[in-house]
Design an enzyme around this catalytic site. Sequence first.
Site, PDB file in Angstrom:
ATOM      1  N   CYS A  87      43.657  -2.512  52.474  1.00 17.32           N
ATOM      2  CA  CYS A  87      44.062  -3.626  53.029  1.00 17.32           C
ATOM      3  C   CYS A  87      42.894  -4.315  54.077  1.00 17.32           C
ATOM      4  O   CYS A  87      42.532  -5.345  54.259  1.00 17.32           O
ATOM      5  CB  CYS A  87      45.342  -3.470  53.781  1.00 17.32           C
TER       6      CYS A  87
HETATM    7  C1  BEZ Z   1      45.253   1.098  51.336  1.00 15.11           C
HETATM    8  O1  BEZ Z   1      45.317   0.012  51.806  1.00 15.11           O
HETATM    9  O2  BEZ Z   1      44.311   1.719  51.097  1.00 15.11           O
HETATM   10  C2  BEZ Z   1      46.664   1.917  51.387  1.00 15.11           C
HETATM   11  C3  BEZ Z   1      47.974   1.347  51.428  1.00 15.11           C
HETATM   12  C4  BEZ Z   1      48.905   2.104  51.358  1.00 15.11           C
HETATM   13  C5  BEZ Z   1      48.822   3.467  51.672  1.00 15.11           C
HETATM   14  C6  BEZ Z   1      47.855   4.209  51.501  1.00 15.11           C
HETATM   15  C7  BEZ Z   1      46.622   3.435  51.362  1.00 15.11           C
END
Ligand code: BEZ
Length: 186
Positions: free
Chosen positions: A66
Amino acid sequence: MIGVGDGVPQTNFLYRVRTDGKDICYVDETNGGENPFEWKELSTADIFSGKRVVVFSLPGAFTPTCSTFQVPGFEQNYDKMKSLGVDEVYVISVNDTFVMRQWMIHQKVKNIKFIPDGSGKFTAGMGALVAKDNLGFGVRSWRYAMVVNDGIIEYMGAEDGIMNNCETDPYVNSTPEKVLEYLENA
Ligand code: BEZ
């Protein structure tokens, strides 16, 4: 999840904003005082009525994909989306306003607006609320990106295979590139 042709859920979001009247995207820290903030409420009608907006949703503030790809990607493509008939671009996450504001500042965002759906009511109404207890996150949003015209979903790019406690973190259908592809051909 709800999809194309459906109306977005009706709910309110609680923001803690600076008392100088600047909105959630304002990142200048020069307005002093011990606690120059107040609580404000924003309704879904405030966001969606009479506007064509892009909304993307993700599992959590400060998470790697994200922060590295999704938020910077939509921020960089903000002007392009505007030139294709979009009025605003919002990111929503099941996080509270304190977390979302600090993430926004950390991301040096100038364009897209951050929506704190701390209680998950909007996300639940979207049918996108999933358990992420496998990571100790509680309930969060499944990843999706949509175009909403006057409160009605006109395009939905949700990740496949919505499930609780997903072992992977798919990021294929909800990218800014997929939204742009739709906007360019709409
Ligand atoms: C990520 O954006 O990389 C992520 C999102 C949720 C859980 C773990 C990683």
